[in-house]
Motif scaffolding. Structure first.
Motif, PDB file in Angstrom:
ATOM      1  N   GLU A  31      32.006  49.404  34.641  1.00 55.60           N
ATOM      2  CA  GLU A  31      32.562  48.047  34.665  1.00 55.60           C
ATOM      3  C   GLU A  31      34.080  48.066  34.490  1.00 55.60           C
ATOM      4  OE1 GLU A  31      30.634  45.594  31.861  1.00 55.60           O
ATOM      5  OE2 GLU A  31      28.758  45.458  32.979  1.00 55.60           O
ATOM      6  N   LEU A  32      34.561  48.894  33.590  1.00 58.30           N
ATOM      7  CA  LEU A  32      36.009  48.976  33.393  1.00 58.30           C
ATOM      8  C   LEU A  32      36.714  49.499  34.638  1.00 58.30           C
ATOM      9  CD1 LEU A  32      36.372  50.325  29.738  1.00 58.30           C
ATOM     10  CD2 LEU A  32      36.794  48.027  30.570  1.00 58.30           C
ATOM     11  N   SER A  33      36.148  50.547  35.257  1.00 58.35           N
ATOM     12  CA  SER A  33      36.771  51.087  36.471  1.00 58.35           C
ATOM     13  C   SER A  33      36.728  50.077  37.613  1.00 58.35           C
ATOM     14  CB  SER A  33      36.071  52.378  36.887  1.00 58.35           C
ATOM     15  OG  SER A  33      34.702  52.128  37.173  1.00 58.35           O
ATOM     16  N   ALA A  34      35.614  49.321  37.736  1.00 58.77           N
ATOM     17  CA  ALA A  34      35.533  48.307  38.791  1.00 58.77           C
ATOM     18  C   ALA A  34      36.566  47.201  38.567  1.00 58.77           C
ATOM     19  CB  ALA A  34      34.120  47.713  38.841  1.00 58.77           C
ATOM     20  N   ALA A  35      36.718  46.769  37.311  1.00 59.13           N
ATOM     21  CA  ALA A  35      37.713  45.736  37.028  1.00 59.13           C
ATOM     22  C   ALA A  35      39.125  46.231  37.301  1.00 59.13           C
ATOM     23  CB  ALA A  35      37.578  45.290  35.569  1.00 59.13           C
ATOM     24  N   GLN A  36      39.397  47.483  36.949  1.00 56.52           N
ATOM     25  CA  GLN A  36      40.732  48.037  37.204  1.00 56.52           C
ATOM     26  C   GLN A  36      40.999  48.198  38.696  1.00 56.52           C
ATOM     27  OE1 GLN A  36      41.410  51.697  35.168  1.00 56.52           O
ATOM     28  NE2 GLN A  36      43.606  51.729  35.601  1.00 56.52           N
ATOM     29  N   GLU A  37      39.997  48.656  39.448  1.00 53.64           N
ATOM     30  CA  GLU A  37      40.171  48.789  40.903  1.00 53.64           C
ATOM     31  C   GLU A  37      40.395  47.431  41.557  1.00 53.64           C
ATOM     32  OE1 GLU A  37      36.795  50.809  42.366  1.00 53.64           O
ATOM     33  OE2 GLU A  37      37.354  52.781  41.545  1.00 53.64           O
ATOM     34  N   TRP A  38      39.631  46.413  41.114  1.00 54.31           N
ATOM     35  CA  TRP A  38      39.828  45.079  41.679  1.00 54.31           C
ATOM     36  C   TRP A  38      41.221  44.549  41.352  1.00 54.31           C
ATOM     37  CZ3 TRP A  38      39.307  41.392  44.899  1.00 54.31           C
ATOM     38  CH2 TRP A  38      39.664  40.097  44.580  1.00 54.31           C
ATOM     39  N   GLU A  39      41.690  44.762  40.154  1.00 54.73           N
ATOM     40  CA  GLU A  39      43.030  44.285  39.788  1.00 54.73           C
ATOM     41  C   GLU A  39      44.100  44.981  40.617  1.00 54.73           C
ATOM     42  OE1 GLU A  39      45.819  43.798  35.786  1.00 54.73           O
ATOM     43  OE2 GLU A  39      43.872  44.784  35.691  1.00 54.73           O
ATOM     44  N   ASN A  40      43.962  46.285  40.820  1.00 53.60           N
ATOM     45  CA  ASN A  40      44.943  47.006  41.637  1.00 53.60           C
ATOM     46  C   ASN A  40      44.899  46.534  43.094  1.00 53.60           C
ATOM     47  OD1 ASN A  40      45.708  48.520  39.402  1.00 53.60           O
ATOM     48  ND2 ASN A  40      44.217  50.125  39.825  1.00 53.60           N
ATOM     49  N   GLU A  41      43.683  46.352  43.622  1.00 52.83           N
ATOM     50  CA  GLU A  41      43.559  45.897  45.005  1.00 52.83           C
ATOM     51  C   GLU A  41      44.116  44.485  45.174  1.00 52.83           C
ATOM     52  OE1 GLU A  41      40.074  45.211  48.421  1.00 52.83           O
ATOM     53  OE2 GLU A  41      39.589  45.985  46.413  1.00 52.83           O
ATOM     54  N   TRP A  42      43.867  43.610  44.211  1.00 53.82           N
ATOM     55  CA  TRP A  42      44.360  42.239  44.309  1.00 53.82           C
ATOM     56  C   TRP A  42      45.896  42.192  44.215  1.00 53.82           C
ATOM     57  CZ3 TRP A  42      43.315  37.696  46.030  1.00 53.82           C
ATOM     58  CH2 TRP A  42      44.010  36.584  45.585  1.00 53.82           C
ATOM     59  N   ASN A  43      46.473  43.013  43.325  1.00 57.36           N
ATOM     60  CA  ASN A  43      47.927  43.024  43.194  1.00 57.36           C
ATOM     61  C   ASN A  43      48.611  43.639  44.404  1.00 57.36           C
ATOM     62  OD1 ASN A  43      47.843  41.814  40.666  1.00 57.36           O
ATOM     63  ND2 ASN A  43      47.667  43.768  39.599  1.00 57.36           N
ATOM     64  N   SER A  44      47.946  44.587  45.078  1.00 57.27           N
ATOM     65  CA  SER A  44      48.580  45.268  46.208  1.00 57.27           C
ATOM     66  C   SER A  44      48.294  44.588  47.546  1.00 57.27           C
ATOM     67  CB  SER A  44      48.120  46.727  46.262  1.00 57.27           C
ATOM     68  OG  SER A  44      46.709  46.790  46.438  1.00 57.27           O
ATOM     69  N   GLN A  45      47.047  44.114  47.792  1.00 55.26           N
ATOM     70  CA  GLN A  45      46.665  43.550  49.079  1.00 55.26           C
ATOM     71  C   GLN A  45      46.251  42.090  49.003  1.00 55.26           C
ATOM     72  OE1 GLN A  45      43.623  46.015  50.716  1.00 55.26           O
ATOM     73  NE2 GLN A  45      44.817  47.902  50.637  1.00 55.26           N
ATOM     74  N   GLY A  46      45.630  41.698  47.902  1.00 54.51           N
ATOM     75  CA  GLY A  46      45.126  40.330  47.815  1.00 54.51           C
ATOM     76  C   GLY A  46      46.224  39.285  47.791  1.00 54.51           C
ATOM     77  N   LEU A  47      47.304  39.556  47.056  1.00 49.57           N
ATOM     78  CA  LEU A  47      48.405  38.596  47.010  1.00 49.57           C
ATOM     79  C   LEU A  47      49.100  38.470  48.355  1.00 49.57           C
ATOM     80  CD1 LEU A  47      49.952  39.484  43.538  1.00 49.57           C
ATOM     81  CD2 LEU A  47      48.540  37.532  44.109  1.00 49.57           C
ATOM     82  N   LEU A  48      49.169  39.578  49.105  1.00 51.29           N
ATOM     83  CA  LEU A  48      49.811  39.521  50.418  1.00 51.29           C
ATOM     84  C   LEU A  48      49.000  38.691  51.415  1.00 51.29           C
ATOM     85  CD1 LEU A  48      50.959  43.235  50.742  1.00 51.29           C
ATOM     86  CD2 LEU A  48      52.377  41.270  50.174  1.00 51.29           C
ATOM     87  N   SER A  49      47.693  38.592  51.234  1.00 49.02           N
ATOM     88  CA  SER A  49      46.856  37.820  52.152  1.00 49.02           C
ATOM     89  C   SER A  49      46.980  36.314  51.955  1.00 49.02           C
ATOM     90  CB  SER A  49      45.390  38.232  51.993  1.00 49.02           C
ATOM     91  OG  SER A  49      44.925  37.912  50.698  1.00 49.02           O
ATOM     92  N   ARG A  50      47.578  35.874  50.835  1.00 50.69           N
ATOM     93  CA  ARG A  50      47.782  34.449  50.516  1.00 50.69           C
ATOM     94  C   ARG A  50      46.442  33.690  50.487  1.00 50.69           C
ATOM     95  NH1 ARG A  50      52.009  35.804  53.938  1.00 50.69           N
ATOM     96  NH2 ARG A  50      54.101  35.575  53.037  1.00 50.69           N
ATOM     97  N   LEU A  51      45.423  34.331  49.966  1.00 53.52           N
ATOM     98  CA  LEU A  51      44.108  33.722  49.835  1.00 53.52           C
ATOM     99  C   LEU A  51      43.721  33.659  48.368  1.00 53.52           C
ATOM    100  CD1 LEU A  51      42.184  35.588  52.696  1.00 53.52           C
ATOM    101  CD2 LEU A  51      43.111  33.268  52.797  1.00 53.52           C
ATOM    102  N   THR A  52      42.749  32.824  48.087  1.00 47.75           N
ATOM    103  CA  THR A  52      42.192  32.803  46.738  1.00 47.75           C
ATOM    104  C   THR A  52      41.295  34.024  46.545  1.00 47.75           C
ATOM    105  OG1 THR A  52      40.318  31.483  47.488  1.00 47.75           O
ATOM    106  CG2 THR A  52      42.268  30.286  46.715  1.00 47.75           C
ATOM    107  N   PRO A  53      41.028  34.413  45.316  1.00 48.08           N
ATOM    108  CA  PRO A  53      40.152  35.586  45.108  1.00 48.08           C
ATOM    109  C   PRO A  53      38.773  35.420  45.743  1.00 48.08           C
ATOM    110  CG  PRO A  53      41.327  35.057  43.086  1.00 48.08           C
ATOM    111  CD  PRO A  53      41.631  33.954  44.058  1.00 48.08           C
TER     112      PRO A  53
END
Length: 638
Positions: A217-239
């Motif tokens: 669970e910790l690794s999944a949360a960390q991977e999601w946070e890294n992916e959201w900060n690197s690619q999710g914010l650039l997509s300009r979409l909600t989570p």
């Protein structure tokens, strides 16, 4: 300095120095007490420096000098920048000893500084206890169970060791589970789900399973946070939109892979069953009926194949009916019945093998014919394209041949058409230019607006990233402060309750108020001094200007009148005397300031105990001479 001396004495007592209750200030410290306090502090700060030093002064003077030099060197090694030597300990004065003791007290290790680096709160105490227990167990040698005595039962576990094997757990509230669950799922969690300790088949796998689940669970949360900060914010979409788009993209990719795997290949045989399985999987994945076909189009051969395969169940049913009608009567024996069944079974197996061979042959023929049909269709398309091009060429040539009999008139008509076409082109170009300019301006404006929006969006995106970083840092800082708060609460609960904090608080407030009053008085004195200096400067300038005007007026009249000439002489003498008087007053003030400075220096020197130190030096000098004479007598006797 009384408060400073009290704090120093309290700290030295905590370091192990034996200080009497009568001693209330550093001024009352003797040479023996100073040496003991310095050695105790050195042993606490750095045991390697203070382990070889004695806490008491030796009787011999040479040994005392060596001890003083060793203490001075040890203090310099710790970083003391002040002037220090053997005289600091043997012939001490109050300011030097106070500064040295303050330096050593500041160097003492503090429990708060050590505890601040450790995890705070109740978990800190638990971790410290666990660490101490593990350290104690690691310090002991391991013994096999057969060699352990009853004495070792407390230090070494008598039970067997278990391997680290984790099992999947079903947790109602976890990071992997979706937020909005169905009502039936929640009811299953509440009514039928087993506790975590009962889910693994073996009780020894519970800790390993919990640790594995927590780490995942910790690794999944960390991977999601890294992916959201690197690619999710650039997509300009909600989570939620980003997750749904990612899920749809993965489903589309899987569907394409399954569709590619479901296509028949000409170089494989006997893949009809696997292809049908993939087709069923693909249709179920797409949410359609399992009986639907994957390919929407088909040829005559594929339809014939389907017709052939659909006819097989009817034939099988007819064969089953014939077999049922050919069943023997009840009066036949069981052995004849078994022999007949075996014969029928062997016949059916042979027929099944023959049908399988025929199906494989037909499938191979169908695949070959399908490939040949694809080739023929491609050749047909190429020929149709070439025929259309040739027809266009023939049509143009035919029109040209039709125009040849009346070539001149047709040429004039063609020139007229060409000129009309040229004029129309020019007219259209002028109209296009009229429409082109505003369109270009609008294009440039929209392009500039788009670039501005992109810059604004990139700026906002960078601000969002900075805000995310600030939020993360603030959350980490809040966790640290919360842990520190818990630690301080724990330390406060362990402190004795008989200490009067109000007395210390009142004393601190009194010291702060006294400092404020002194600061106000100093500010007032400085302002008064500035005002007096301004007034003196103004009066001096006024006096100089008045004397200059008076001197000029009297000097003009002194040329004509003798009495005025005497007055001029008296005026000059008066001005000179007044100047000398003012200079005398200024010299008197300077001398008074020098007198006060000398008195302060005298008080400082008296505080250094110069007379008593000189008497000690004389006594030590006499003692050294006696020791030298005794040593010389021993040498002569020897």
């Amino acid at each position: 300095m009384e408060e400073v001396d009290r704090i120093l004495i309290h700290s030295l007592r905590q370091a192990g120095t034996d200080i009497d209750e009568d001693v209330q200030s550093v001024k009352q410290f003797s040479s023996e007490l100073i040496v003991e306090a310095v050695v105790r502090c050195l042993r606490v700060i750095d045991p390697s420096l203070g382990s070889g030093l004695s806490t008491t002064l030796p009787p011999g003077m040479s040994a005392r000098f060596r001890l003083g030099m060793s203490l001075a060197q040890a203090c310099q090694d710790l970083g003391y920048k002040g002037e220090i030597g053997y005289q600091t300990f043997l012939y001490s004065n109050e300011p030097e000893i106070r500064s040295l003791l303050m330096f050593l007290v500041e160097k003492l290790p503090r429990e708060s500084a050590e505890a601040s680096d450790q995890p705070a709160g109740k978990s800190a105490l638990l971790q410290k206890a666990i660490a101490a227990q593990i350290k104690a167990q690691l310090a002991l040698p391991w013994l096999p169970p057969s060699c352990r005595l009853p004495l070792h039962c407390k230090t070494q576990s008598p039970g067997p060791c278990h391997s680290f094997r984790s099992q999947p757990l079903s947790l109602p509230y976890s990071l992997k589970a979706p937020k909005n669950q169905a009502k039936e799922v929640k009811e299953y969690w509440r009514e039928h789900l087993l506790p975590v300790t009962s889910q693994p088949p073996q009780h020894a796998s519970v800790p390993a399973s919990l640790l594995e689940n927590h780490i995942s669970e910790l690794s999944a949360a960390q991977e999601w946070e890294n992916e959201w900060n690197s690619q999710g914010l650039l997509s300009r979409l909600t989570p939620e939109d980003y997750r749904s788009r990612k899920r749809a993209r993965l489903q589309k990719r899987i569907e394409e892979q399954l569709r590619a795997a479901a296509q028949p290949r000409p170089d494989t045989h006997g893949t009809t069953r696997s292809t049908s399985d993939l087709a069923e999987l693909l249709s179920s994945f797409r949410g359609t009926a399992t009986g639907g076909d994957v390919l929407t189009k088909g040829t005559r051969f594929t339809h014939s194949e389907k017709f052939t395969f659909t006819q097989e169940p009817e034939k099988a049913a007819q064969q089953m009916a014939a077999a049922a009608s050919a069943l023997p009567s009840s009066h036949q024996s069981e052995e004849d019945l078994k022999a007949q069944q075996e014969a029928e079974l062997s016949d059916l197996q042979q027929q099944l093998q023959q049908l399988s061979v025929q199906m494989e042959e037909v499938g191979g023929d169908i695949r070959q014919l399908t490939v040949s049909i694809h080739q023929v269709s491609d050749e047909l398309k190429h020929k149709e394209l070439s025929n259309s091009e040739k027809e266009d060429t023939v049509r143009v040539k035919k029109q040209t041949i039709d125009l040849l009999p009346d070539a001149e008139n047709n040429l004039v008509k063609l020139q007229g058409l060409v000129e009309a076409s040229a004029k129309r082109v020019v007219h259209l170009a002028s109209q296009w230019e009229k429409h082109r300019a505003p369109l270009i301006d609008e294009h440039r404006r929209l392009k500039e607006l788009c670039s501005n929006r992109e810059m604004e969006s990139s700026r906002k995106l960078s601000e969002i990233k900075e805000l995310h970083d600030k939020i993360r840092h603030s959350a980490e800082e809040a966790k640290k402060k919360e842990g520190l708060y818990k630690q301080l609460i724990t330390e406060y609960e362990t402190l004795p309750k008989d200490v009067s904090r109000s007395a210390y608080t009142m004393r601190i407030l009194e010291i702060v108020s006294n400092i404020k009053k002194q600061k106000e008085e100093i500010t007032k004195i400085l302002s008064d001094t500035k005002e007096l200096q301004k007034e003196i400067n103004g009066l001096t300038g006024k006096l100089d200007r008045t004397f200059a005007v008076t001197d000029e007026l009297v000097f003009k009249d002194a040329k004509k009148d003798e009495s005025v000439r005497k007055s001029y002489k008296y005026l000059a003498a008066l001005h000179e005397n007044c100047t000398q008087l003012i200079q005398t007053i200024e010299d008197t003030g300077t001398i008074m300031r020098e007198i006060r400075d000398l008195e302060e220096q005298i008080e400082t020197e008296n505080g250094k105990k110069t007379v008593s130190n000189l008497e000690k030096i004389l006594e030590d000098y006499k003692a050294i001479r006696q020791e030298n004479s005794a040593l010389a007598a021993k040498i002569r006797e020897g």
